[in-house]
Design a protein around this motif. Structure first.
Motif, PDB file in Angstrom:
ATOM      1  N   LEU A  22       0.858  -1.176   0.000  1.00 23.70           N
ATOM      2  CA  LEU A  22       0.000   0.000   0.000  1.00 23.70           C
ATOM      3  C   LEU A  22       0.898   1.230   0.000  1.00 23.70           C
ATOM      4  CD1 LEU A  22      -2.781  -0.675   2.677  1.00 23.70           C
ATOM      5  CD2 LEU A  22      -3.079  -0.511   0.204  1.00 23.70           C
ATOM      6  N   SER A  23       0.659   2.140  -0.930  1.00 23.35           N
ATOM      7  CA  SER A  23       1.460   3.362  -0.965  1.00 23.35           C
ATOM      8  C   SER A  23       0.808   4.431  -0.090  1.00 23.35           C
ATOM      9  CB  SER A  23       1.608   3.857  -2.398  1.00 23.35           C
ATOM     10  OG  SER A  23       0.352   4.188  -2.966  1.00 23.35           O
ATOM     11  N   PHE A  24       1.589   4.962   0.830  1.00 23.68           N
ATOM     12  CA  PHE A  24       1.162   6.039   1.717  1.00 23.68           C
ATOM     13  C   PHE A  24       1.989   7.282   1.389  1.00 23.68           C
ATOM     14  CE2 PHE A  24       0.190   2.194   4.049  1.00 23.68           C
ATOM     15  CZ  PHE A  24      -0.972   2.467   4.751  1.00 23.68           C
ATOM     16  N   SER A  25       1.341   8.409   1.219  1.00 22.44           N
ATOM     17  CA  SER A  25       2.069   9.646   0.959  1.00 22.44           C
ATOM     18  C   SER A  25       2.327  10.384   2.264  1.00 22.44           C
ATOM     19  CB  SER A  25       1.290  10.538  -0.002  1.00 22.44           C
ATOM     20  OG  SER A  25      -0.003  10.788   0.492  1.00 22.44           O
ATOM     21  N   ILE A  26       3.545  10.903   2.391  1.00 24.11           N
ATOM     22  CA  ILE A  26       3.936  11.699   3.550  1.00 24.11           C
ATOM     23  C   ILE A  26       4.553  12.991   3.040  1.00 24.11           C
ATOM     24  CG2 ILE A  26       5.527  11.865   5.498  1.00 24.11           C
ATOM     25  CD1 ILE A  26       5.171   8.896   5.958  1.00 24.11           C
ATOM     26  N   SER A  27       4.041  14.114   3.499  1.00 21.88           N
ATOM     27  CA  SER A  27       4.566  15.399   3.057  1.00 21.88           C
ATOM     28  C   SER A  27       5.910  15.667   3.713  1.00 21.88           C
ATOM     29  CB  SER A  27       3.592  16.520   3.410  1.00 21.88           C
ATOM     30  OG  SER A  27       4.181  17.772   3.165  1.00 21.88           O
ATOM     31  N   ASP A  28       6.866  16.141   2.914  1.00 23.65           N
ATOM     32  CA  ASP A  28       8.180  16.456   3.475  1.00 23.65           C
ATOM     33  C   ASP A  28       8.160  17.740   4.300  1.00 23.65           C
ATOM     34  OD1 ASP A  28       8.065  18.451   1.554  1.00 23.65           O
ATOM     35  OD2 ASP A  28       9.837  17.800   0.447  1.00 23.65           O
ATOM     36  N   SER A  29       7.000  18.407   4.366  1.00 23.48           N
ATOM     37  CA  SER A  29       6.884  19.590   5.213  1.00 23.48           C
ATOM     38  C   SER A  29       6.540  19.228   6.655  1.00 23.48           C
ATOM     39  CB  SER A  29       5.808  20.534   4.665  1.00 23.48           C
ATOM     40  OG  SER A  29       4.526  19.958   4.764  1.00 23.48           O
ATOM     41  N   TYR A  48       4.065   7.587  10.919  1.00 23.23           N
ATOM     42  CA  TYR A  48       4.856   6.391  10.621  1.00 23.23           C
ATOM     43  C   TYR A  48       4.280   5.184  11.354  1.00 23.23           C
ATOM     44  CZ  TYR A  48       8.691   3.040  10.734  1.00 23.23           C
ATOM     45  OH  TYR A  48       9.438   1.893  10.645  1.00 23.23           O
ATOM     46  N   GLU A  49       4.035   5.336  12.655  1.00 21.63           N
ATOM     47  CA  GLU A  49       3.493   4.232  13.455  1.00 21.63           C
ATOM     48  C   GLU A  49       2.103   3.840  12.960  1.00 21.63           C
ATOM     49  OE1 GLU A  49       4.984   2.644  15.884  1.00 21.63           O
ATOM     50  OE2 GLU A  49       6.672   3.926  16.418  1.00 21.63           O
ATOM     51  N   LEU A  50       1.268   4.832  12.714  1.00 17.71           N
ATOM     52  CA  LEU A  50      -0.102   4.567  12.289  1.00 17.71           C
ATOM     53  C   LEU A  50      -0.133   3.817  10.959  1.00 17.71           C
ATOM     54  CD1 LEU A  50      -3.228   5.090  12.400  1.00 17.71           C
ATOM     55  CD2 LEU A  50      -2.755   7.229  11.196  1.00 17.71           C
ATOM     56  N   GLU A  51       0.633   4.283   9.995  1.00 16.32           N
ATOM     57  CA  GLU A  51       0.546   3.721   8.652  1.00 16.32           C
ATOM     58  C   GLU A  51       1.179   2.334   8.562  1.00 16.32           C
ATOM     59  OE1 GLU A  51       0.352   8.144   6.606  1.00 16.32           O
ATOM     60  OE2 GLU A  51       2.159   6.933   6.345  1.00 16.32           O
ATOM     61  N   LYS A  61       2.256  -4.737   2.851  1.00 14.13           N
ATOM     62  CA  LYS A  61       3.432  -3.981   3.239  1.00 14.13           C
ATOM     63  C   LYS A  61       3.143  -2.502   3.010  1.00 14.13           C
ATOM     64  CE  LYS A  61       6.834  -7.588   2.265  1.00 14.13           C
ATOM     65  NZ  LYS A  61       8.054  -7.961   1.478  1.00 14.13           N
ATOM     66  N   ALA A  62       3.759  -1.660   3.826  1.00  9.64           N
ATOM     67  CA  ALA A  62       3.571  -0.213   3.697  1.00  9.64           C
ATOM     68  C   ALA A  62       4.714   0.378   2.883  1.00  9.64           C
ATOM     69  CB  ALA A  62       3.519   0.438   5.071  1.00  9.64           C
ATOM     70  N   LEU A  63       4.362   1.091   1.842  1.00 10.00           N
ATOM     71  CA  LEU A  63       5.339   1.837   1.047  1.00 10.00           C
ATOM     72  C   LEU A  63       5.124   3.316   1.364  1.00 10.00           C
ATOM     73  CD1 LEU A  63       7.506   1.950  -1.182  1.00 10.00           C
ATOM     74  CD2 LEU A  63       5.647   2.040  -2.861  1.00 10.00           C
ATOM     75  N   LEU A  64       6.004   3.853   2.217  1.00 12.90           N
ATOM     76  CA  LEU A  64       5.865   5.231   2.658  1.00 12.90           C
ATOM     77  C   LEU A  64       6.665   6.138   1.721  1.00 12.90           C
ATOM     78  CD1 LEU A  64       6.292   4.703   6.513  1.00 12.90           C
ATOM     79  CD2 LEU A  64       4.245   4.471   5.113  1.00 12.90           C
ATOM     80  N   VAL A  65       5.953   6.985   0.993  1.00 11.77           N
ATOM     81  CA  VAL A  65       6.578   7.824  -0.028  1.00 11.77           C
ATOM     82  C   VAL A  65       6.561   9.274   0.445  1.00 11.77           C
ATOM     83  CG1 VAL A  65       6.558   8.515  -2.441  1.00 11.77           C
ATOM     84  CG2 VAL A  65       5.720   6.237  -1.793  1.00 11.77           C
TER      85      VAL A  65
END
Length: 240
Positions: A22-29, A48-51, A61-65
């Motif tokens: 699963l792709s999760f988006s995370i803002s770099d801000s 991070y923990e939640l996703e 699997k989590a794909l954190l982008v």
């Protein structure tokens, strides 16, 4: 090799889908306690923990982008992100056709802040610079920014906004309460910053993409369970 390919082809759809991350988006801000980044890779924090836990709940699997916020918005419009877990309906109305909303995972309170030494300050005057995060929507201040009553001074992250306030680059800034409290605790700044007023309160939810290749309802149900059984509150409590 042919036999291996054939075996994959005859697997039922659900078995093949299980292997896809699963792709999760995370803002770099974003910064701690919402997320900690090491060379652009998320490795700690509430999101991070939640996703990562959410992905386990649905056997993915989590794909954190990690991406700039404007690019995340563009990818959301194209339906290229599976889950985005830092959103409010007040900010993201344009995406309802492609994404389903989860139950709220937290309530975010945004405050106008100043240095503690500014003892007589109550509100910024007309034309004042206000520290803000690039790309972030402050719905209660939208009109004042658009009309020039206040002027945005954007920084890339919430932590940078607060640092610039302390360095007297401007006299006012906006921050969410969680980041404000974390900054004071970890930077030993209890006596250096003050809240002036709460400017908005938002229910924060996850947006889950609608599509045949993603178990949308299962993900929404897993989020609801994590909220009702206290898992999400437990994660947040670690970072207070």
């Amino acid at each position: 090799m042919v036999g291996v390919v054939y075996s994959l082809l005859i697997l039922p759809n659900w078995a093949q889908a299980e292997q896809l991350p699963l792709s999760f988006s995370i803002s770099d801000s974003l910064s701690m306690p919402l997320v900690g980044l090491d060379n652009g890779v998320a490795n700690e924090g509430v999101l991070y923990e939640l996703e990562t836990r959410l992905a386990k709940q649905v056997n993915r699997k989590a794909l954190l982008v990690t991406l700039p916020r404007p690019r995340i918005y563009r990818l959301l419009r194209r339906g290229k992100i599976d889950v985005h877990c830092y959103a409010s309906k007040g900010w993201m109305k344009a995406y309802d056709a492609q994404y389903a909303w989860s139950v709220p995972i937290m309530v975010q309170r945004d405050f106008l802040i100043a240095r503690a030494s500014q003892t007589t300050v109550k509100a910024p005057p007309i034309g004042a610079l206000v520290g803000t995060v690039n790309g972030y929507v402050y719905t209660s201040l939208t009109h004042r920014f658009a009309s020039g009553q206040l002027i945005r001074d954007d920084a890339r992250t919430q932590e940078q906004v607060i640092n610039k306030l302390k360095a007297q680059r401007y006299d006012y800034a906006v921050t969410n309460e969680m980041s404000f409290n974390w900054y004071k605790k970890t930077k030993h700044s209890e006596q250096q910053l003050q809240k002036l007023q709460m400017i908005q309160q938002s229910e924060i939810s996850c947006m889950v993409r609608k599509g045949p290749d993603i178990p949308t309802q299962e993900i929404l149900s897993a989020i609801k369970t994590m909220v009702t059984n206290g898992d999400v509150e437990g994660i947040i409590a670690q970072y207070r």
